[in-house]
Structure formats: C-alpha cells, structure tokens
Design a protein around this motif. Structure first.
Motif, PDB file in Angstrom:
ATOM      1  N   GLY A  66       0.847  -1.191   0.000  1.00 30.95           N
ATOM      2  CA  GLY A  66       0.000   0.000   0.000  1.00 30.95           C
ATOM      3  C   GLY A  66       0.880   1.239   0.000  1.00 30.95           C
ATOM      4  N   TYR A  67       0.317   2.334   0.489  1.00 32.79           N
ATOM      5  CA  TYR A  67       1.040   3.612   0.483  1.00 32.79           C
ATOM      6  C   TYR A  67       2.372   3.480   1.221  1.00 32.79           C
ATOM      7  N   VAL A  68       2.366   2.792   2.342  1.00 31.91           N
ATOM      8  CA  VAL A  68       3.596   2.695   3.137  1.00 31.91           C
ATOM      9  C   VAL A  68       4.551   1.653   2.550  1.00 31.91           C
ATOM     10  N   GLY A  69       4.045   0.450   2.302  1.00 31.11           N
ATOM     11  CA  GLY A  69       4.916  -0.643   1.871  1.00 31.11           C
ATOM     12  C   GLY A  69       5.565  -0.391   0.521  1.00 31.11           C
ATOM     13  N   ASN A 106      -4.427  -9.090  -7.720  1.00 26.94           N
ATOM     14  CA  ASN A 106      -4.685  -8.068  -8.736  1.00 26.94           C
ATOM     15  C   ASN A 106      -3.668  -6.927  -8.627  1.00 26.94           C
ATOM     16  N   LYS A 107      -3.398  -6.519  -7.382  1.00 25.38           N
ATOM     17  CA  LYS A 107      -2.437  -5.439  -7.142  1.00 25.38           C
ATOM     18  C   LYS A 107      -1.040  -5.840  -7.621  1.00 25.38           C
ATOM     19  N   ILE A 108      -0.662  -7.069  -7.286  1.00 28.14           N
ATOM     20  CA  ILE A 108       0.684  -7.535  -7.674  1.00 28.14           C
ATOM     21  C   ILE A 108       0.782  -7.658  -9.203  1.00 28.14           C
ATOM     22  N   ILE A 161       5.735  -7.924  -1.306  1.00 27.42           N
ATOM     23  CA  ILE A 161       4.781  -9.044  -1.268  1.00 27.42           C
ATOM     24  C   ILE A 161       3.399  -8.509  -0.870  1.00 27.42           C
ATOM     25  N   ASP A 162       2.368  -9.022  -1.537  1.00 23.86           N
ATOM     26  CA  ASP A 162       1.003  -8.640  -1.143  1.00 23.86           C
ATOM     27  C   ASP A 162       0.081  -9.812  -1.446  1.00 23.86           C
ATOM     28  N   HIS A 163      -0.951  -9.996  -0.637  1.00 24.84           N
ATOM     29  CA  HIS A 163      -1.874 -11.104  -0.927  1.00 24.84           C
ATOM     30  C   HIS A 163      -2.922 -10.726  -1.975  1.00 24.84           C
ATOM     31  N   PRO A 200      -8.020   9.467  11.839  1.00 22.94           N
ATOM     32  CA  PRO A 200      -9.243   9.005  12.519  1.00 22.94           C
ATOM     33  C   PRO A 200      -9.050   7.678  13.240  1.00 22.94           C
ATOM     34  N   LYS A 201      -8.418   6.723  12.565  1.00 24.83           N
ATOM     35  CA  LYS A 201      -8.313   5.404  13.209  1.00 24.83           C
ATOM     36  C   LYS A 201      -7.266   5.408  14.326  1.00 24.83           C
ATOM     37  N   ASP A 202      -6.195   6.177  14.151  1.00 18.31           N
ATOM     38  CA  ASP A 202      -5.160   6.195  15.184  1.00 18.31           C
ATOM     39  C   ASP A 202      -5.643   6.920  16.443  1.00 18.31           C
ATOM     40  N   GLY A 212      -2.231  -3.277   6.270  1.00 13.73           N
ATOM     41  CA  GLY A 212      -3.192  -2.374   6.877  1.00 13.73           C
ATOM     42  C   GLY A 212      -3.569  -2.809   8.298  1.00 13.73           C
ATOM     43  N   THR A 213      -3.879  -1.799   9.120  1.00 16.46           N
ATOM     44  CA  THR A 213      -4.413  -2.072  10.464  1.00 16.46           C
ATOM     45  C   THR A 213      -5.679  -1.235  10.609  1.00 16.46           C
ATOM     46  N   PRO A 214      -6.720  -1.580   9.820  1.00 18.85           N
ATOM     47  CA  PRO A 214      -7.915  -0.730   9.802  1.00 18.85           C
ATOM     48  C   PRO A 214      -8.640  -0.728  11.141  1.00 18.85           C
ATOM     49  N   LYS A 221       3.769  11.204   4.905  1.00 17.75           N
ATOM     50  CA  LYS A 221       2.460  11.772   4.555  1.00 17.75           C
ATOM     51  C   LYS A 221       2.123  11.366   3.135  1.00 17.75           C
ATOM     52  N   GLU A 222       0.902  10.921   2.910  1.00 21.44           N
ATOM     53  CA  GLU A 222       0.485  10.684   1.529  1.00 21.44           C
ATOM     54  C   GLU A 222       0.564  12.010   0.779  1.00 21.44           C
ATOM     55  N   GLY A 223       0.950  11.950  -0.482  1.00 21.51           N
ATOM     56  CA  GLY A 223       1.098  13.174  -1.267  1.00 21.51           C
ATOM     57  C   GLY A 223       2.526  13.691  -1.258  1.00 21.51           C
ATOM     58  N   SER A 280       3.593  -1.095  10.333  1.00 20.99           N
ATOM     59  CA  SER A 280       2.174  -0.780  10.467  1.00 20.99           C
ATOM     60  C   SER A 280       1.953  -0.083  11.807  1.00 20.99           C
ATOM     61  N   THR A 281       0.936   0.779  11.860  1.00 18.82           N
ATOM     62  CA  THR A 281       0.624   1.467  13.110  1.00 18.82           C
ATOM     63  C   THR A 281      -0.201   0.534  13.986  1.00 18.82           C
ATOM     64  N   VAL A 282       0.329   0.227  15.157  1.00 23.49           N
ATOM     65  CA  VAL A 282      -0.275  -0.825  15.980  1.00 23.49           C
ATOM     66  C   VAL A 282      -0.385  -0.389  17.438  1.00 23.49           C
TER      67      VAL A 282
HETATM   68  N1  NAD Z   1      -1.062   5.766   4.537  1.00 27.75           N
HETATM   69  C1  NAD Z   1      -0.307   6.511   5.322  1.00 27.75           C
HETATM   70  O1  NAD Z   1      -0.125   7.708   5.104  1.00 27.75           O
HETATM   71  C2  NAD Z   1       0.386   5.891   6.518  1.00 27.75           C
HETATM   72  C3  NAD Z   1       1.403   6.627   7.153  1.00 27.75           C
HETATM   73  C4  NAD Z   1       2.038   6.050   8.249  1.00 27.75           C
HETATM   74  C5  NAD Z   1       1.644   4.803   8.716  1.00 27.75           C
HETATM   75  N2  NAD Z   1       0.640   4.137   8.102  1.00 27.75           N
HETATM   76  C6  NAD Z   1       0.283   2.807   8.606  1.00 27.75           C
HETATM   77  O2  NAD Z   1       0.904   1.832   7.777  1.00 27.75           O
HETATM   78  C7  NAD Z   1       0.038   0.690   7.618  1.00 27.75           C
HETATM   79  C8  NAD Z   1      -0.259   0.493   6.145  1.00 27.75           C
HETATM   80  O3  NAD Z   1      -0.959   1.618   5.675  1.00 27.75           O
HETATM   81  P1  NAD Z   1      -1.257   1.855   4.127  1.00 27.75           P
HETATM   82  O4  NAD Z   1      -1.938   3.169   4.018  1.00 27.75           O
HETATM   83  O5  NAD Z   1      -0.028   1.589   3.349  1.00 27.75           O
HETATM   84  O6  NAD Z   1      -2.320   0.689   3.898  1.00 27.75           O
HETATM   85  P2  NAD Z   1      -2.948   0.175   2.513  1.00 27.75           P
HETATM   86  O7  NAD Z   1      -4.308  -0.258   2.842  1.00 27.75           O
HETATM   87  O8  NAD Z   1      -2.729   1.200   1.440  1.00 27.75           O
HETATM   88  O9  NAD Z   1      -2.041  -1.081   2.139  1.00 27.75           O
HETATM   89  C9  NAD Z   1      -1.996  -2.245   2.897  1.00 27.75           C
HETATM   90  C10 NAD Z   1      -1.612  -3.396   1.980  1.00 27.75           C
HETATM   91  O10 NAD Z   1      -1.444  -4.574   2.771  1.00 27.75           O
HETATM   92  C11 NAD Z   1      -1.950  -5.665   2.031  1.00 27.75           C
HETATM   93  N3  NAD Z   1      -2.278  -6.755   2.960  1.00 27.75           N
HETATM   94  C12 NAD Z   1      -3.234  -6.783   3.908  1.00 27.75           C
HETATM   95  N4  NAD Z   1      -3.217  -7.974   4.554  1.00 27.75           N
HETATM   96  C13 NAD Z   1      -2.204  -8.693   4.011  1.00 27.75           C
HETATM   97  C14 NAD Z   1      -1.701  -9.994   4.245  1.00 27.75           C
HETATM   98  N5  NAD Z   1      -2.231 -10.769   5.199  1.00 27.75           N
HETATM   99  N6  NAD Z   1      -0.674 -10.423   3.490  1.00 27.75           N
HETATM  100  C15 NAD Z   1      -0.147  -9.631   2.531  1.00 27.75           C
HETATM  101  N7  NAD Z   1      -0.584  -8.387   2.258  1.00 27.75           N
HETATM  102  C16 NAD Z   1      -1.610  -7.924   2.986  1.00 27.75           C
HETATM  103  C17 NAD Z   1      -3.179  -5.103   1.321  1.00 27.75           C
HETATM  104  O11 NAD Z   1      -3.557  -5.904   0.214  1.00 27.75           O
HETATM  105  C18 NAD Z   1      -2.682  -3.722   0.931  1.00 27.75           C
HETATM  106  O12 NAD Z   1      -2.095  -3.727  -0.359  1.00 27.75           O
HETATM  107  C19 NAD Z   1      -1.189   0.986   8.468  1.00 27.75           C
HETATM  108  O13 NAD Z   1      -1.000   0.426   9.740  1.00 27.75           O
HETATM  109  C20 NAD Z   1      -1.191   2.499   8.553  1.00 27.75           C
HETATM  110  O14 NAD Z   1      -1.840   2.953   9.714  1.00 27.75           O
HETATM  111  C21 NAD Z   1       0.015   4.643   6.999  1.00 27.75           C
END
Ligand code: NAD
Length: 438
Positions: free
Chosen positions: A9-12, A34-36, A29-31, A263-265, A85-87, A152-154, A120-122
């Motif tokens: 995702g945005y972070v990874g 489609n994304k991969i 790696i991602d599960h 919001p979630k944090d 993600g940690t939604p 920060k996104e962006g 991830s934020t946990v």
């Molecule tokens: N987006 C931000 O700006 C930001 C900034 C700092 C920290 N964070 C934290 O980083 C973490 C990730 O955020 P994000 O915005 O990148 O999330 P995201 O939803 O954009 O990406 C998460 C990715 O993880 C993958 N995933 C989920 N479960 C999986 C599994 N079991 N195996 C493999 N892949 C899996 C999803 O398919 C998705 O591609 C969160 O905890 C978030 O709070 C986000």
C-alpha cells in the motif's frame, strides 16, 4: 541486503521502492493478486507523486520485484518489513489480524536468522505480542523491531527519503545495528535515528498523530469563535504561528481531518487509554469535535438554502481527503455528500485524482465529471473541499457564468473572502468575515 516488504500500500510500496533505490535487493509481497499483477505490469495501483518513476527505475535496475508468494519472497531475506493495513475494527481498535498472520507466515517461511520490522501502526504492546506469537514457530533467531512510519500521503517519497527522524523500537542491539545500516542513506543530513524500547516507539506514533490532529481541531474551534466575533482566522493563524513555540504547520482550519491514519489512530489511542485506565480525555473531545467539523459546511449550505434541497444540484471541487492523493478513506467529502443527498440534493463533483476512488465508493449516488468546470453548470453553489493547487486561482467569471447562483462555500479558505465577494459572489468560508458575517 535482501529486504522483503509485506503489504504494497502507500507505506509498503514507498518503503520498498526507497530501500531499493539505496541499493538493496527488495521484494514486495502482497496477498492482493490483482495489485501484484498490476505492479508486475508496471502500473501503480494508487496515486502518489513520483512513485511511478521510482518504482520503474528500480525494477529496470533489477533491484525491485513483486510477488504474492510470501514464502519465496521471504526466503533468504535478512529483514522483512510488515506494512499491511491495520484498519479500524468495529469496536474502534486497530485490527491486527493481518499483522499477526504475516508475522506467523514469516516465522514459518524464514530460511535463516531474520529481523521482522513492523511499520504498520499498531497498539502499544504489539511488539511483545508478536514475539510471543512466533516464539514457537521460528526455526532461526528472530528479532522484532517496531519502526513506525511517519510519511504523509502526497509527499511520501520526500518524507521517506528525508525523514525528520527514524524511530527504532527494539531491545536487541544487533537488530538496532542492522536498522541503523539500512537507514543510514536517509539521514545523511544529520536527522536522528532514535533508538528506544518497543513500547515507546509504538506510543510515539500514536502520540505524533494525536498531537497533529489536536492542533488541526484546535484551530477549527478557534475558527468557530472567529466567525461569531468577527475575527479572521487566517490573521489569527499568522498571529500565533509566528511564535516559534507553536509554528505554522497544521494550523489551517477546514472541513475536518480525514484519511487513513488520523481518525483510526486517534480512536485506537483513545481506546487504549480507556482500557489501561489512563484516559486520554483531550483526544476523546478531538474526535467528537472533528466529526462535527465534517458536517459544518453542509450546515452552512442548509443555513443558506434551507433544509429541503430537492431539485438543487451542488458542485463539489475536491473529493480526496487532502491534495496530491487519491485516497478517500474517512474523507470529509463523504460526510458532506451524505448530508446533501439526505436532503434531496444532487451532487456533481470533480477531483483531479480521486475520481476512480470516488466512483468505487459512491457508485451512481453522485455524478463525477472529467473537468472541474463541468461540475458547475446549473449548480446552486460550489463547495470547495480539497485544496488542490488547480483550484487555487480559478476563473471566477467562468464560475459565475456557470453557477445558477453565485455562491461559494470554501471549506479550505482558499479564496480571499473580500475579493470574491467584490466579484459578486456570496462567499462562505471557515472562520473568516464572509457573507454570513456581513
Ligand atoms: N497511509 C499513510 O499515510 C500511513 C502513514 C504512516 C503509517 N501508516 C500505517 O501503515 C500501515 C499500512 O498503511 P497503508 O496506508 O499503506 O495501507 P494500505 O491499505 O494502502 O495497504 C496495505 C496493503 O497490505 C496488504 N495486505 C493486507 N493484509 C495482508 C496480508 N495478510 N498479506 C499480505 N498483504 C496484505 C493489502 O492488500 C494492501 O495492499 C497501516 O497500519 C497504517 O496505519 C500509513
């Protein structure tokens, strides 16, 4: 060094591309198959400035690749970063299922001593929880490091490449050394790598986001008082931001904070406080005030046009929760749209990058246009919700000629109230002397 990053995702994806760019051999790696598949075809699944070029360059250099197969992706790696993600779960806590699943899977797949780094934020205590979880399974020595991400996104690449600080939470001196080595290229200007225990690292992330959200929310409340006493929050912002102890950042009032993190944090940190009997009372209020703020612009619309909005169209500029991203998670636009639709209005909206995201979330509940001015024709008013650069200096004559009534609700104070009113508009901003004050 071979590095695996789980979660693209945005972070990874940003972390993976930046680690590859400093010469590491990175596999993401991602599960999500489609994304991969899209990444393997050279497509970036979301909008983040500069990311496409960085990924393409490192793929071409053979330092960055993508897979859905965690076992092969982790084999031979010295370090695996978890960035899944940690939604927010139904009870408001961070949903740790993906983090736990991935940690377990890494422990099963490892082919030698490894360090798992959680990005991830946990909730506080997760580092220790993961250690307990994998103790039985891990066949080789395995350290777990908490390495919260502050990008920060962006502006994610800039933030990652030049972080204000890197936080490393671990009790293991060996793991800390590997982390210092990985991050050395990113802190060459002297920014600190801060080593601490895992709990302090975990709290640092929540506390940083909580303070930023509080700063925004405080200014949103200051804006409300400005409105009723005839002050201008933009002047007040400068008046207080010039104080070096306060600073100018995060003092812009608006339609409330949104996004995937704040919001979630804030919710998760508040719940942690309650559970541990150390209530975070300020944050409890921040969350409530922010929810109210998201409804503020719609309330201004109702004050101007009445409760019944049937037969009216409202134009919206900006759907993403902030500029330079297509992310609409918890975006204020969603609340504003709900409020307008609930009163019978129709909504026509434009966003430079979030059109696809919006279509996926909102379907045919609103009309999404390909160009900004197309949203305006016959609308009762323009609502500006995201401060994209291209909205900052619009053609006001054109806006006026297209709108049914020349009314602007500026949720980001992008326009000068006095100037816009002089041009013949009714103007409603946040905490400024606008048409409601006149
Ligand atoms: N987006 C931000 O700006 C930001 C900034 C700092 C920290 N964070 C934290 O980083 C973490 C990730 O955020 P994000 O915005 O990148 O999330 P995201 O939803 O954009 O990406 C998460 C990715 O993880 C993958 N995933 C989920 N479960 C999986 C599994 N079991 N195996 C493999 N892949 C899996 C999803 O398919 C998705 O591609 C969160 O905890 C978030 O709070 C986000």
């Amino acid at each position: 060094m071979k590095i695996s990053v789980i979660g693209t995702g945005y972070v990874g994806l940003v972390a993976g591309a930046c680690f590859a760019d400093t010469g590491n051999d990175v596999i993401c790696i991602d599960h999500d198959a489609n994304k991969i598949a899209r990444l393997q075809r050279g497509e970036i699944p979301f909008f983040e400035p500069g990311l496409g070029e960085l990924v393409a360059h490192n793929v071409a250099e053979g330092r960055l690749s993508f897979t859905t197969d965690l076992a092969s992706g982790v084999a031979g790696a010295r370090v695996a970063f978890i960035a899944v993600g940690t939604p927010m779960s139904d009870d408001g806590e961070a949903d740790l299922r993906a983090v736990k699943d991935v940690a377990r899977a890494i422990a099963q797949a490892m082919t030698g001593p490894m360090i798992i780094v959680n990005k991830s934020t946990v909730p506080v205590g997760t580092n220790r929880l993961l250690r307990g979880l994998i103790r039985e399974t891990a066949r080789y020595p395995l350290d777990i490091v908490s390495n919260p991400e502050f990008l920060k996104e962006g502006a994610a690449i800039e933030d990652f490449m030049k972080p204000d600080r890197v936080v490393i939470g671990t009790d293991s001196p060996e793991a800390a050394e590997v982390m210092r080595d990985i991050y050395a290229p990113f802190v060459r200007t002297g920014k600190p790598i801060l080593e601490m225990d895992p709990e302090s690292a975990e709290v640092s992330k929540y506390a940083a986001n909580s303070l930023l959200a509080t700063k925004i929310t405080f200014m949103n409340e200051v804006a409300r008082i400005c409105e009723v006493v005839g002050a201008d929050v933009s002047k007040v912002r400068q008046g207080i931001g010039s104080d070096a102890r306060i600073g100018h950042q995060f003092l812009f009032p608006g339609v409330g904070y949104g996004g995937s993190c704040f919001p979630k944090d804030i919710r998760a940190f508040t719940l942690l406080g309650r559970r541990k009997n150390a209530p975070l009372q300020i944050l409890e209020v921040v969350e409530r005030v922010n929810s109210e703020q998201k409804r503020l612009l719609a309330q201004k619309v109702v004050r101007r046009f009445g409760e019944k909005l049937q037969g009216r169209v409202f134009a919206i500029w900006g759907l993403a929760f902030k500029p330079k991203t297509d992310d609409m998670r918890e975006a204020p636009s969603l609340v504003v749209i709900d409020e307008l639709l609930a009163r019978g209005a129709r909504v026509r909206a434009f966003d430079p990058e979030a059109r696809k995201t919006a279509a996926a979330i909102l379907g045919d509940r609103i009309e999404i246009t390909e160009r900004p001015y197309e949203a305006l024709a016959g609308a009762s008013a323009l609502l500006a919700l995201t401060e994209w650069n291209e909205f900052r200096r619009p053609d006001f004559d054109r806006i006026k000629s297209l709108l049914e009534e020349p009314v602007i609700f500026d949720g980001r104070n992008m326009y000068d109230a006095a100037r816009v009113m002089k041009l013949g508009f009714e103007y409603y901003g946040i905490g400024v002397r606008d048409s409601a004050y006149e």
